[in-house]
Scaffold this motif. Structure first.
Motif, PDB file in Angstrom:
ATOM      1  N   VAL A 159     -17.710  -1.028 -18.849  1.00  0.00           N
ATOM      2  CA  VAL A 159     -16.921  -0.231 -17.764  1.00  0.00           C
ATOM      3  C   VAL A 159     -15.414  -1.179 -17.890  1.00  0.00           C
ATOM      4  O   VAL A 159     -15.249  -2.110 -18.193  1.00  0.00           O
ATOM      5  CB  VAL A 159     -17.561  -0.824 -16.255  1.00  0.00           C
ATOM      6  CG1 VAL A 159     -18.897  -0.191 -16.447  1.00  0.00           C
ATOM      7  CG2 VAL A 159     -17.614  -2.018 -16.119  1.00  0.00           C
ATOM      8  N   ALA A 160     -14.353  -0.203 -17.526  1.00  0.00           N
ATOM      9  CA  ALA A 160     -13.076  -0.568 -17.370  1.00  0.00           C
ATOM     10  C   ALA A 160     -12.779  -0.507 -15.904  1.00  0.00           C
ATOM     11  O   ALA A 160     -12.739   0.716 -15.207  1.00  0.00           O
ATOM     12  CB  ALA A 160     -12.110   0.346 -18.312  1.00  0.00           C
ATOM     13  N   LEU A 161     -12.296  -1.464 -15.207  1.00  0.00           N
ATOM     14  CA  LEU A 161     -12.004  -1.598 -13.816  1.00  0.00           C
ATOM     15  C   LEU A 161     -10.653  -1.974 -13.704  1.00  0.00           C
ATOM     16  O   LEU A 161     -10.056  -2.790 -14.594  1.00  0.00           O
ATOM     17  CB  LEU A 161     -12.938  -2.656 -13.171  1.00  0.00           C
ATOM     18  CG  LEU A 161     -14.479  -2.540 -13.463  1.00  0.00           C
ATOM     19  CD1 LEU A 161     -14.976  -3.632 -12.800  1.00  0.00           C
ATOM     20  CD2 LEU A 161     -14.676  -1.319 -12.179  1.00  0.00           C
ATOM     21  N   HIS A 168      -4.415  -0.662 -15.323  1.00  0.00           N
ATOM     22  CA  HIS A 168      -4.351  -1.783 -16.159  1.00  0.00           C
ATOM     23  C   HIS A 168      -5.647  -2.244 -16.001  1.00  0.00           C
ATOM     24  O   HIS A 168      -6.062  -3.189 -15.443  1.00  0.00           O
ATOM     25  CB  HIS A 168      -3.282  -2.856 -15.591  1.00  0.00           C
ATOM     26  CG  HIS A 168      -2.055  -2.456 -15.620  1.00  0.00           C
ATOM     27  ND1 HIS A 168      -0.882  -2.783 -14.937  1.00  0.00           N
ATOM     28  CD2 HIS A 168      -1.221  -1.608 -16.596  1.00  0.00           C
ATOM     29  CE1 HIS A 168       0.430  -2.340 -15.365  1.00  0.00           C
ATOM     30  NE2 HIS A 168       0.080  -1.558 -16.341  1.00  0.00           N
ATOM     31  N   SER A 169      -6.689  -1.875 -17.160  1.00  0.00           N
ATOM     32  CA  SER A 169      -7.835  -2.103 -16.927  1.00  0.00           C
ATOM     33  C   SER A 169      -8.311  -3.436 -17.509  1.00  0.00           C
ATOM     34  O   SER A 169      -7.918  -3.998 -18.407  1.00  0.00           O
ATOM     35  CB  SER A 169      -8.704  -0.990 -17.994  1.00  0.00           C
ATOM     36  OG  SER A 169      -8.609   0.200 -17.553  1.00  0.00           O
ATOM     37  N   THR A 170      -9.312  -3.787 -16.864  1.00  0.00           N
ATOM     38  CA  THR A 170     -10.072  -5.107 -17.159  1.00  0.00           C
ATOM     39  C   THR A 170     -11.500  -4.808 -17.814  1.00  0.00           C
ATOM     40  O   THR A 170     -12.268  -4.021 -16.971  1.00  0.00           O
ATOM     41  CB  THR A 170     -10.347  -6.273 -16.286  1.00  0.00           C
ATOM     42  OG1 THR A 170      -8.993  -6.779 -15.849  1.00  0.00           O
ATOM     43  CG2 THR A 170     -11.317  -7.219 -16.694  1.00  0.00           C
ATOM     44  N   ALA A 185     -14.644 -11.184 -18.899  1.00  0.00           N
ATOM     45  CA  ALA A 185     -13.835 -10.177 -18.500  1.00  0.00           C
ATOM     46  C   ALA A 185     -12.628 -10.055 -19.280  1.00  0.00           C
ATOM     47  O   ALA A 185     -12.136 -11.255 -19.872  1.00  0.00           O
ATOM     48  CB  ALA A 185     -13.291 -10.465 -17.224  1.00  0.00           C
ATOM     49  N   ILE A 186     -12.310  -8.878 -20.022  1.00  0.00           N
ATOM     50  CA  ILE A 186     -11.440  -8.612 -20.959  1.00  0.00           C
ATOM     51  C   ILE A 186      -9.980  -8.034 -20.056  1.00  0.00           C
ATOM     52  O   ILE A 186     -10.071  -6.768 -20.075  1.00  0.00           O
ATOM     53  CB  ILE A 186     -11.562  -8.076 -22.263  1.00  0.00           C
ATOM     54  CG1 ILE A 186     -12.829  -8.847 -22.775  1.00  0.00           C
ATOM     55  CG2 ILE A 186     -10.347  -8.067 -23.132  1.00  0.00           C
ATOM     56  CD1 ILE A 186     -13.406  -7.767 -23.989  1.00  0.00           C
ATOM     57  N   PRO A 187      -8.860  -8.571 -19.724  1.00  0.00           N
ATOM     58  CA  PRO A 187      -8.037  -7.927 -19.076  1.00  0.00           C
ATOM     59  C   PRO A 187      -6.939  -7.060 -20.028  1.00  0.00           C
ATOM     60  O   PRO A 187      -6.937  -7.454 -21.160  1.00  0.00           O
ATOM     61  CB  PRO A 187      -7.243  -9.188 -18.069  1.00  0.00           C
ATOM     62  CG  PRO A 187      -7.302 -10.190 -19.244  1.00  0.00           C
ATOM     63  CD  PRO A 187      -8.650 -10.171 -19.845  1.00  0.00           C
TER      64      PRO A 187
END
Length: 713
Positions: A159-161, A168-170, A185-187
């Protein structure tokens, strides 16, 4: 002879309602900056707005926003319109992206009465549960779901949040059984896809400062292994392993669950791309030697794998595109087998399946769906209704795939297509609309442009309506990136139609309705065709007494801002109103914003006199003229917009307000918690579209803005 447009000042026809006693917002300060582009001096009076750091920036925006809110609040009927818009959007349950994986149906839903999208799963036994509700997450501001992708075995979902409006997805990994997010978590990243075993995924990591022109520069394709402690691996590097790509280009790497081949793409603002292949196992070590098999000149715009078979969509020698089949291990475009369809329709996308290739086409105003099986003639698959096939989802081993469709009066509906029988079953992921959608109709027609080209357009209105010169008409056009303006459902629009409005959509050049040639006929150096087609459609409407220059409002959203600005600069007398919605209004200043990557659509980076002239000629902001009677104009923006930076709207509104000689208002509407529209809550969208429709009705005549006598919300 130019049309005469009646003036409609802020007093709103004083014979009907009292003049609005609204204090005018502060005038923007002028600090001219002069640039010299290859001997052409260009003056920019509002350059100070670009940094976002000037102490007058936020106070000025807030004053403009407050003024616009006051104006709309005073419009008779605006509150009733909002109530109708909110009722329809609130009562409707809508479905978005859906996938089949591991015997499960994953889907995103915004349920009736809710503000945002949730991620759901339907188990094999039919039970449905919530996997992720972003509103329950803690973070820097409200979290929204940008996008997602299920692992092939259905055990995890990537998922991209992001913070609302920023995009600016994490990236996070969701464990499906327990509906829990794993710690990693990958910002500042963009998800690409899962590997065959579902234990790793590729993504693009953005290493620049968010919100600046350097955000995307030097982006890196990386591999993340679920649950691993080791640092993520870089899969490909520019200038190494055979890869040729500029730091400003995107370099994604994709794995396919059904193939031993990995693909690397080099992409920029063009539809076309360069492509490389490597063995998947070697690619996952970060030590692959990549082999290029397609360059930008090959005009390849899409690719898919099925074992050792590679399918490509190429526009080389075919404006509508043709499907090529070659080996995934040793691709050779010169020897690729071409797969043809009857009538050579525009090919939008394809999906390899167990029984053959599914091909999504555009045929006039509606979509088609075809199956091409080995050694057999192409077979048309019967669709439930005439409309748009929005997307196809599936893998190369399943017995079913998902097909999503929508139409002017049909919400997005997800069907399960049985590959053996060809039957399509509505998955009923959401209930049908609880309000009437049968009392409306769409009428298709064609306008003849000034150069003789036939430009299609559609009129959407109440069933049996008879528009005339007094009818409020909202004309929308886009015409960029080769995207077609296809039928799509919008529940909020019904409130506008119920009040006697007519919504018109012009399929102007620059879109993809008729393939690559149609796109390139309204791109960069030919961009004027886009706004001139919109003008010519507007002239056709007026000649047919569908609205008039006193009731016709033009709408351009995002890249459509160039269309909007060009049209009212050239023919300000033709329109009663103009709406620049999160518009791209000042192209030559692309160097000051994050979203530089799309600049190829507009003529490429300014590196010489020719590229400057191309981009300057289509810049709406730079072609605003002093002393012209411009129509009433609404400029809409969000402070968090990462696609068309807020300065585009602010500078455009300031310059237009200073230049116009008419008494018509120039209103700047700012949502300080929104961006480009992605990630906006239901209520935010209700408010902005209510104002857009209210503005069109206001400029179309006050009597048409009253609540409907009998409308079913």
């Amino acid at each position: 002879m130019p049309h005469v447009r009646l003036s409609r000042p802020l007093c709103l026809l004083a014979l009907l309602v009292p003049c609005l006693a609204v204090a005018q917002p502060p005038v923007a300060k002028v600090e001219p900056v002069v640039d010299d582009y290859y001997g052409t001096r260009v003056t920019d009076p509002y350059r100070w707005m670009e940094s976002g750091k000037d102490p007058e920036w936020l106070p000025w925006l807030k004053a403009q926003g407050a003024h616009t809110q006051t104006v709309f609040a005073a419009l008779p009927g605006r509150a009733s319109l909002l109530a109708d818009v909110a009722a329809r959007s609130g009562e409707l349950s809508s479905v978005g992206r859906s996938e089949l994986a591991g015997g499960r149906v994953f889907h995103e839903i915004r349920a009736a009465g809710e503000q945002d999208t949730k991620l759901m799963v339907r188990e094999a036994d039919g039970t449905v549960r919530v996997l992720l509700d972003p509103t329950q997450l803690q973070g820097d501001g409200e979290q929204v779901l940008d996008t997602w992708s299920a692992a092939p075995d259905g055990m995890h979902v990537l998922v991209a949040l992001s913070k609302r409006g920023t995009e600016h997805s994490t990236l996070r990994v969701l464990e499906v059984a327990g509906a829990t997010l794993l710690p990693a978590a990958i910002p500042h990243a963009m998800a690409m896809g899962w590997t065959t075993d579902g234990r790793a995924f590729s993504y693009l990591k953005f290493v620049g400062e968010p919100g600046t022109p350097g955000y995307f520069v030097g982006n890196e394709p990386r591999l993340h292994r679920v649950g691993a402690d080791a640092a993520d691996m870089v899969l490909a590097r520019r200038g190494e392993g055979g890869i040729e790509a500029a730091p400003t280009q995107f370099l994604p790497v994709l794995f396919d669950p059904g193939s031993d081949t990995a693909l690397a793409f080099v992409r920029d603002g063009r539809s076309e791309m360069a492509m490389y292949r490597a063995d998947a196992d070697t690619a996952m070590t970060g030590q692959a030697q990549w082999t290029r098999f397609a360059g930008f000149d090959d005009l390849v715009v899409d690719a898919a794998l099925h074992g050792d078979r590679m399918f490509l969509l190429s526009k080389q020698g075919a404006s509508g595109g043709r499907v090529l089949e070659t080996s995934a291990t040793a691709p050779d475009l010169a020897r690729a087998r071409a797969l043809s369809l009857p009538g050579d329709p525009v090919i939008e996308s394809f999906l390899p399946t167990r029984t053959g290739l599914l091909v999504r086409t555009l045929e006039g105003a509606v979509s088609g769906l075809w199956r091409i099986a080995d050694g057999q003639a192409p077979e048309r698959i019967a669709l439930p209704f005439d409309g748009q096939v929005s997307w196809l989802r599936g893998d190369t081993h399943a017995d079913h795939v998902l097909v999503a469709m929508t139409g002017w009066f049909t919400p997005l509906t997800v069907y399960r297509l049985d590959l053996d029988s060809g039957r399509m079953e509505d998955l009923t992921l959401v209930p049908p609309p609880p309000f009437d959608i049968a009392g409306y109709e769409a009428r298709r027609s064609v306008a003849t442009a000034r150069d003789g080209v036939q430009v299609p357009y559609t009129l959407v209105m109440k069933q049996g309506a008879t528009p005339d010169a007094s009818t409020p008409v909202l004309l929308e056009a886009y015409g960029s990136y080769g995207y077609p303006a296809s039928p799509r459902f919008n529940a909020r629009l019904l409130a506008f139609l119920d009040r006697g409005g007519v919504y018109a959509v012009a399929n102007v050049r620059g879109g993809g309705e008729f393939g690559r040639d149609w796109h390139y006929a309204g791109k960069a150096g030919t961009k004027a065709n886009t706004w001139r087609d919109a003008i010519d459609v507007a002239e056709t409407l007026v000649a047919g007494k569908v609205g008039s220059p006193a009731t016709l409002t033009l709408l351009g959203t995002s890249a459509g801002g160039v269309m909007l600005g060009g049209a009212i600069n050239e023919r300000p007398d033709l329109f009663s109103g103009a709406i620049a919605n999160v518009g791209f209004m000042n192209p030559i200043r692309y160097v000051s914003e994050q979203n530089y990557a799309d600049i190829e659509e507009w003529g490429g980076p300014i590196t010489d006199e020719a590229s400057f002239r191309t981009m300057y000629d289509l810049d709406p902001y730079q072609h605003i003229r002093e002393g012209v009677d411009y129509p009433a104009t609404l400029v809409v923006s969000g402070l968090n917009d990462p696609r068309a930076a807020t300065f585009h709207s602010a500078k455009y509104a300031a310059r237009l307000a200073a230049a116009t000689a008419s008494d018509e208002p120039v209103l700047l509407r700012i949502d300080f918690e929104a961006g480009h529209g992605m990630g906006s809550s239901r209520s935010q969208l209700d408010e902005v579209w209510t104002d857009i429709y209210a503005f069109a009705l206001w400029q179309g005549g006050l009597q048409a803005f009253q609540p409907p006598v009998s409308a079913t919300p």
